[in-house]
Design a protein around this motif. Structure first.
Motif, short mmCIF file in Angstrom:
data_model
loop_
_atom_site.label_atom_id
_atom_site.label_comp_id
_atom_site.label_asym_id
_atom_site.label_seq_id
_atom_site.Cartn_x
_atom_site.Cartn_y
_atom_site.Cartn_z
N GLY A 164 28.82 48.45 42.19
CA GLY A 164 28.13 47.86 41.05
C GLY A 164 26.94 48.68 40.63
N VAL A 165 26.94 49.11 39.36
CA VAL A 165 25.81 49.79 38.78
C VAL A 165 25.39 48.95 37.57
CG1 VAL A 165 24.97 51.91 37.71
CG2 VAL A 165 26.68 52.03 39.53
N TYR A 171 28.18 46.68 34.71
CA TYR A 171 28.77 46.18 35.96
C TYR A 171 30.29 46.28 35.89
CZ TYR A 171 24.62 44.03 38.13
OH TYR A 171 23.41 43.81 38.75
N PRO A 172 30.94 46.62 37.00
CA PRO A 172 32.40 46.64 37.04
C PRO A 172 32.95 45.28 37.47
CG PRO A 172 31.55 47.55 39.08
CD PRO A 172 30.34 47.19 38.22
N LEU A 173 34.24 45.11 37.30
CA LEU A 173 34.94 43.94 37.82
C LEU A 173 34.80 43.86 39.33
CD1 LEU A 173 37.00 41.57 37.44
CD2 LEU A 173 38.80 43.28 37.72
N MET A 174 34.68 45.02 40.00
CA MET A 174 34.62 45.06 41.46
C MET A 174 33.23 44.79 42.02
SD MET A 174 37.72 45.22 41.96
CE MET A 174 37.57 45.07 43.74
N LEU A 175 32.33 44.30 41.17
CA LEU A 175 31.03 43.83 41.65
C LEU A 175 31.25 42.64 42.58
CD1 LEU A 175 27.87 43.92 41.35
CD2 LEU A 175 28.17 42.15 39.61
N SER A 176 30.64 42.67 43.74
CA SER A 176 30.77 41.56 44.68
C SER A 176 29.91 40.39 44.22
CB SER A 176 30.32 42.01 46.08
OG SER A 176 30.41 40.94 46.99
N ILE A 187 32.24 38.70 33.32
CA ILE A 187 33.27 39.74 33.53
C ILE A 187 34.51 39.11 34.15
CG2 ILE A 187 33.80 41.90 34.73
CD1 ILE A 187 30.70 42.39 34.73
N TYR A 188 35.65 39.28 33.51
CA TYR A 188 36.89 38.69 34.03
C TYR A 188 38.09 39.65 33.94
CZ TYR A 188 37.52 37.82 29.02
OH TYR A 188 37.62 37.97 27.66
N ALA A 189 37.83 40.90 33.57
CA ALA A 189 38.90 41.90 33.44
C ALA A 189 38.34 43.27 33.84
CB ALA A 189 39.42 41.92 32.01
N PRO A 190 39.23 44.21 34.15
CA PRO A 190 38.77 45.55 34.54
C PRO A 190 37.93 46.21 33.45
CG PRO A 190 41.10 45.29 35.02
CD PRO A 190 40.69 44.10 34.21
N ARG A 191 36.93 46.96 33.90
CA ARG A 191 36.05 47.68 32.99
C ARG A 191 36.15 49.18 33.29
NH1 ARG A 191 30.57 44.18 32.49
NH2 ARG A 191 30.76 44.63 30.26
N SER A 192 35.36 49.98 32.59
CA SER A 192 35.54 51.44 32.65
C SER A 192 35.46 51.99 34.07
CB SER A 192 34.53 52.14 31.74
OG SER A 192 33.21 51.84 32.13
N ASP A 193 34.53 51.49 34.88
CA ASP A 193 34.40 52.01 36.24
C ASP A 193 35.63 51.67 37.08
OD1 ASP A 193 32.79 53.31 38.35
OD2 ASP A 193 32.87 51.33 39.26
N ASP A 194 36.17 50.47 36.90
CA ASP A 194 37.37 50.06 37.62
C ASP A 194 38.56 50.93 37.21
OD1 ASP A 194 36.01 47.59 38.65
OD2 ASP A 194 36.03 47.07 36.52
N ILE A 195 38.66 51.21 35.93
CA ILE A 195 39.75 52.06 35.42
C ILE A 195 39.60 53.47 35.95
CG2 ILE A 195 40.71 53.08 33.30
CD1 ILE A 195 39.87 50.39 31.92
#
Length: 202
Positions: A164-165, A171-176, A187-195
């Motif tokens: 998470g940045v 913030y990415p989807l993979m933020l805890s 946030i409920y879908a993948p974002r640029s960092d996740d992609i």
């Protein structure tokens, strides 16, 4: 004239060096390098993922399908096929783990073990994986909130770890943490960092 030029030249060089050093310290990390692998380094055995809906439908079926669709819509090599014949790599489900379990979502293996070990970073999961929502928490979540948790857990199956940045816009989807990821940032879908992470892995 020469005596004045050298000190000025030294001052200019020192100033430029200081500015360059401050830029390195102050500038944020590039989003392309912010994603992380899941501990253990496991990943999906294929980009053509077969998945099984074991939610029983209702208030959980639609968010699960929406989470899968959100990953399939990304500019990555991923594709997803819904199957019901036991050949799946990934299942999505729900159960009540109780409020003592701190997680709204978790991935388990088909034999009930969290995060099995792989033969090394980049190795496929050794068994089938199930992404669970803990209904002790998620029964009170809206549909997009449930989708956020499912999509996050699917990201773990695909090999992404927590990262998470901030702030919300980056913030990415993979933020805890659901409270910030969806509760504050929606946030409920993948974002640029996740992609970027998926394209870095596959």
């Amino acid at each position: 004239m020469t005596a004045l030029t050298k000190p000025l030249r030294r001052l200019l060089v020192a100033t430029l060096t200081l500015v360059a050093a401050l830029a390195v310290i102050v500038l944020p990390q590039s989003p392309a390098s912010a994603w992380a692998r899941i501990p253990g380094g496991c990943e999906s055995p294929t980009t053509a993922v077969k998945w099984s809906d074991q939610t029983g439908g209702g208030n959980y079926g639609s968010p699960a399908h929406a989470a899968i669709a959100s990953w399939e819509a990304t500019s990555t090599p991923l594709s997803f096929q819904l199957v019901g014949d036991g050949t799946h790599h990934l299942a999505v489900n729900k159960t009540n783990f109780g409020a003592d379990d701190e997680y709204a979502g978790i991935i388990y293996t088909s034999v009930g073990t969290r995060l099995p070990t792989c033969s090394g970073t980049g190795a496929p999961w050794p068994v089938k994986i199930t992404a669970f929502l803990n209904t002790a928490y998620t029964d009170g979540y809206p549909a997009q909130g449930k989708q956020s948790v499912y999509a996050h857990e699917i990201g773990h199956f695909l090999g992404l770890g927590h990262t998470g940045v901030g702030p919300c816009v980056s913030y990415p989807l993979m933020l805890s943490g659901y409270a910030t990821r969806y509760g504050s940032c929606g946030i409920y879908a993948p974002r640029s960092d996740d992609i970027n992470g998926i394209n870095g892995i596959y």
